[in-house]
Design a protein around this motif. Structure first.
Motif: not given
Length: 283
Positions: A110-115, A186-187
């Motif tokens: 899912g969306p991951d700001p750091v990644m 998000q999850a």
């Protein structure tokens, strides 16, 4: 020399869906594409370094992407370390004059700001034109893969497609995801999809916050769950993979393995690649 119709040019610009004889067994891919010659490289962006435990998962997923879904070589770009670093992988790709050289697909549930920020920085700094695709989830296939891993561990009844009659060992489930409260929200999309598949209550929690896992367990027990299982909402290269066993033990729950090289993730990577490429070509 015969004229080339606009329809023919369009057919060569985008990957085409291909029909294949269905394979028997547990996973039958229905998102397979034929990539025309000269298509941009699919680069799987992987958290951590090539030496971190779990890095081999990406290699198996790349193999599945190539064989089952695209017919073209795919590559791995790690976000840390010097070996197979994403920046270097993109820099080594041949440049093109009329289109992107690569589509970078984040290996993330899912969306991951750091990644996501690291992927965008690598794409922006690439000497050749590159595109950033969406992360693999949320998507119903993530819930399917979580269900499979729970069934593999004897913690949930397998679906009817797999023709198994395993007795359900848990009556409530925690989708444990890396990240903060935003990641948990998000999850929740995946949690709802998983609850529908299992016909059982599912709550989400953060692997980075033990109190979050305990709160989810308390909610499940208040809802009548007599046994609880943890479904790790991660793939395996993430550092939080080391937290799963402890989080489950803290609430007296069993736990499944991370998703690993589940074929559904290869299908999603190919799908995200095609979505990003199609969007770019339509602009």
């Amino acid at each position: 020399m015969p004229a080339v119709s606009p329809e023919s040019q369009a057919s060569e610009a985008l990957p085409s869906r291909r029909r294949r004889t269905p394979r028997g067994g547990r996973h039958r891919g229905d998102e397979s594409f034929l990539l025309p010659p000269g298509s941009p490289a699919l680069v799987l962006a992987v958290p951590g370094s090539a030496r971190r435990p779990g890095a081999e998962i990406a290699a198996e997923l790349v193999r599945l992407i190539e064989i089952e879904h695209t017919g073209q070589p795919a590559r791995i770009g790690h976000l840390e370390g010097d070996e197979a670093n994403l920046h270097n992988v993109l820099a080594e790709l041949p440049r093109t004059e009329d289109g992107p050289a690569a589509v970078v697909v984040p290996l993330s549930t899912g969306p991951d700001p750091v990644m996501d920020s690291a992927v965008r920085a690598a794409v922006a700094g690439s000497p050749g034109h590159a595109l950033a695709a969406e992360p693999l989830g949320p998507h119903p296939l993530i819930a399917e893969a979580l269900h499979d891993r729970l069934a593999d561990a004897g913690l949930a009844r397998a679906d009817r497609i797999r023709l198994m009659t395993m007795v359900t060992a848990a009556s409530g489930f925690i989708v444990a995801t890396p990240g903060d409260a935003t990641a948990v929200r998000q999850a929740e999309v995946t949690g709802v999809l998983l609850a529908s598949r299992l016909a059982a209550p599912v709550f989400t929690a953060s692997l980075n916050d033990e109190a979050s896992v305990k709160a989810a367990a308390e909610q499940l027990r208040a809802a009548g769950a007599t046994s609880i299982a943890v479904a790790p909402h991660l793939i395996g290269p993430e550092p939080e993979a080391n937290l799963v066993a402890g989080a489950a033990a803290s609430v007296g729950a069993g736990h499944a393995a991370p998703l690993g090289a589940h074929p559904a993730l290869a299908r999603l990577a190919a799908l995200r690649y095609v979505e990003a490429l199609s969007l770019a070509l339509s602009e």
